[in-house]
Design an enzyme around this catalytic site. Sequence first.
Site, PDB file in Angstrom:
ATOM      1  CG  ASP A  38     -30.739 -29.173  -0.176  1.00  0.00           C
ATOM      2  OD1 ASP A  38     -30.211 -28.091   0.130  1.00  0.00           O
ATOM      3  OD2 ASP A  38     -30.666 -30.200   0.534  1.00  0.00           O
ATOM      4  CB  VAL A  77     -23.937 -32.310  -5.388  1.00  0.00           C
ATOM      5  CG1 VAL A  77     -24.980 -31.219  -5.588  1.00  0.00           C
ATOM      6  CG2 VAL A  77     -23.335 -32.271  -3.993  1.00  0.00           C
ATOM      7  CE1 TYR A 171     -17.424 -27.625   5.413  1.00  0.00           C
ATOM      8  CE2 TYR A 171     -15.879 -26.343   6.715  1.00  0.00           C
ATOM      9  CZ  TYR A 171     -16.990 -26.414   5.897  1.00  0.00           C
ATOM     10  OH  TYR A 171     -17.663 -25.263   5.566  1.00  0.00           O
ATOM     11  CE  LYS A 175     -16.928 -26.335   2.052  1.00  0.00           C
ATOM     12  NZ  LYS A 175     -17.940 -25.810   1.118  1.00  0.00           N
ATOM     13  CB  VAL A 204     -23.033 -18.480   8.662  1.00  0.00           C
ATOM     14  CG1 VAL A 204     -24.450 -17.984   8.399  1.00  0.00           C
ATOM     15  CG2 VAL A 204     -22.033 -17.681   7.834  1.00  0.00           C
TER      16      VAL A 204
HETATM   17  N1  NAD Z   1     -22.155 -21.951   8.344  1.00  0.00           N
HETATM   18  C1  NAD Z   1     -20.883 -21.629   8.374  1.00  0.00           C
HETATM   19  O1  NAD Z   1     -20.366 -21.156   9.394  1.00  0.00           O
HETATM   20  C2  NAD Z   1     -20.035 -21.835   7.144  1.00  0.00           C
HETATM   21  C3  NAD Z   1     -18.713 -21.414   7.200  1.00  0.00           C
HETATM   22  C4  NAD Z   1     -17.921 -21.587   6.087  1.00  0.00           C
HETATM   23  C5  NAD Z   1     -18.446 -22.172   4.946  1.00  0.00           C
HETATM   24  N2  NAD Z   1     -19.731 -22.577   4.911  1.00  0.00           N
HETATM   25  C6  NAD Z   1     -20.218 -23.188   3.664  1.00  0.00           C
HETATM   26  O2  NAD Z   1     -21.458 -22.622   3.296  1.00  0.00           O
HETATM   27  C7  NAD Z   1     -22.158 -23.553   2.456  1.00  0.00           C
HETATM   28  C8  NAD Z   1     -23.605 -23.659   2.897  1.00  0.00           C
HETATM   29  O3  NAD Z   1     -23.633 -24.244   4.188  1.00  0.00           O
HETATM   30  P1  NAD Z   1     -24.597 -23.715   5.335  1.00  0.00           P
HETATM   31  O4  NAD Z   1     -23.761 -23.219   6.439  1.00  0.00           O
HETATM   32  O5  NAD Z   1     -25.657 -22.857   4.748  1.00  0.00           O
HETATM   33  O6  NAD Z   1     -25.184 -25.106   5.868  1.00  0.00           O
HETATM   34  P2  NAD Z   1     -26.621 -25.771   5.790  1.00  0.00           P
HETATM   35  O7  NAD Z   1     -26.432 -27.107   6.413  1.00  0.00           O
HETATM   36  O8  NAD Z   1     -27.656 -24.866   6.341  1.00  0.00           O
HETATM   37  O9  NAD Z   1     -26.872 -25.919   4.221  1.00  0.00           O
HETATM   38  C9  NAD Z   1     -26.231 -26.896   3.435  1.00  0.00           C
HETATM   39  C10 NAD Z   1     -27.254 -27.437   2.464  1.00  0.00           C
HETATM   40  O10 NAD Z   1     -26.562 -28.361   1.600  1.00  0.00           O
HETATM   41  C11 NAD Z   1     -27.401 -29.485   1.444  1.00  0.00           C
HETATM   42  N3  NAD Z   1     -26.598 -30.641   1.094  1.00  0.00           N
HETATM   43  C12 NAD Z   1     -25.737 -31.320   1.893  1.00  0.00           C
HETATM   44  N4  NAD Z   1     -25.225 -32.372   1.228  1.00  0.00           N
HETATM   45  C13 NAD Z   1     -25.765 -32.346  -0.001  1.00  0.00           C
HETATM   46  C14 NAD Z   1     -25.636 -33.165  -1.146  1.00  0.00           C
HETATM   47  N5  NAD Z   1     -24.881 -34.265  -1.123  1.00  0.00           N
HETATM   48  N6  NAD Z   1     -26.334 -32.836  -2.264  1.00  0.00           N
HETATM   49  C15 NAD Z   1     -27.149 -31.761  -2.279  1.00  0.00           C
HETATM   50  N7  NAD Z   1     -27.320 -30.963  -1.221  1.00  0.00           N
HETATM   51  C16 NAD Z   1     -26.638 -31.248  -0.108  1.00  0.00           C
HETATM   52  C17 NAD Z   1     -28.093 -29.640   2.790  1.00  0.00           C
HETATM   53  O11 NAD Z   1     -29.268 -30.458   2.700  1.00  0.00           O
HETATM   54  C18 NAD Z   1     -28.378 -28.203   3.154  1.00  0.00           C
HETATM   55  O12 NAD Z   1     -29.628 -27.773   2.660  1.00  0.00           O
HETATM   56  C19 NAD Z   1     -21.379 -24.860   2.542  1.00  0.00           C
HETATM   57  O13 NAD Z   1     -20.586 -24.997   1.374  1.00  0.00           O
HETATM   58  C20 NAD Z   1     -20.502 -24.671   3.750  1.00  0.00           C
HETATM   59  O14 NAD Z   1     -19.328 -25.439   3.681  1.00  0.00           O
HETATM   60  C21 NAD Z   1     -20.544 -22.425   5.990  1.00  0.00           C
END
Ligand code: NAD
Length: 281
Positions: A38, A77, A171, A175, A204
């Site tokens: 992370d 990343v 975004y 995706k 979420v």
């Molecule tokens: N929460 C939602 O409603 C939702 C909906 C659709 C998709 N998603 C996807 O779920 C996945 C997880 O997201 P989440 O909702 O748990 O959000 P979150 O913000 O809680 O977690 C994302 C994590 O990614 C890390 N991160 C961000 N940029 C980074 C980088 N450059 N290098 C390494 N780590 C990095 C952040 O520090 C964080 O810990 C993502 O791919 C997001 O697009 C989430």
Amino acid sequence: MDLRLKGKRCLVTGGASGIGLATAKMLIDEGCHVVLWDQSGNVREIAARLLAENEVAIPDPFTKNCKVEIKGEVVDVADEARVQQAAKELGERWGILDHLVHCAAVGSRRFGFPFTNLKPEDWVRPMHVNVMGMVHVAHAIAPTMMASKSGSMIFVGSVAGQIGSQTDPPYSASKAATINFAQCLAKDLAPFGVRVNTVCPGMVQTNLNRHVWESWCETVPPEDRITYEQWAQSKIDSVVPLKRWQTSEDIASMIVFLSSDRAAQVTGQTINVDGGYVMHW
Ligand SMILES: NC(=O)c1ccc[n+]([C@@H]2O[C@H](COP(=O)([O-])OP(=O)(O)OC[C@H]3O[C@@H](n4cnc5c(N)ncnc54)[C@H](O)[C@@H]3O)[C@@H](O)[C@H]2O)c1
């Protein structure tokens, strides 16, 4: 159902928060060794906490006083060199990697409806982190799995990548690219016995989701603002047939199942965990 994941070696990117963290916990519960990557500096503390939570009375010579190995590494990343270095260290540590779960992603942090609210420069960070981040991770990890002729990769996409979601066009586009590149990977890696799938959450309650509401708030007068919960509930009531949020654990359950050999014949798929929001693709 026994998912037969005990002892498997897993890498979870974006593992310090939300869906990534829930997935890491679930993999640990299944007896997997887990490395978290992370960008957030607290990833090491989180790994240490998970280790403490999983301490056992009789130490194992390999994993010391924990039933599994758990480590947190600060890895952005978007930084190809750092990803390559961390993957090399992982290779030296474990030799092979059984499962990759790539969750790390960001939104633009701007409300993108209409798209003219954004400047082209607002696209740069989400495209770089979400698209190039995935590319960096895939390049760094695939050779190990190809050499061992086994493994699985799960990329976390989004329903936004399937419907041209107007809240954050960069975004959404990133995706869509996630889903598309995962399909390419699935075809390329199938001859090596490596499976690749995409899991798409709907809504979420995580930091990433809350940032969308925050950027929406910036576009409306203070008297018209509503709470995060009200804003999200109104979206859910209008578009989600099952009428509820997904939890990080809902998404993690699908990720862990698809990673396991119980899904041995599933590759190149885009699985929505979204309460029925999107019913095509
Ligand atoms: N929460 C939602 O409603 C939702 C909906 C659709 C998709 N998603 C996807 O779920 C996945 C997880 O997201 P989440 O909702 O748990 O959000 P979150 O913000 O809680 O977690 C994302 C994590 O990614 C890390 N991160 C961000 N940029 C980074 C980088 N450059 N290098 C390494 N780590 C990095 C952040 O520090 C964080 O810990 C993502 O791919 C997001 O697009 C989430």
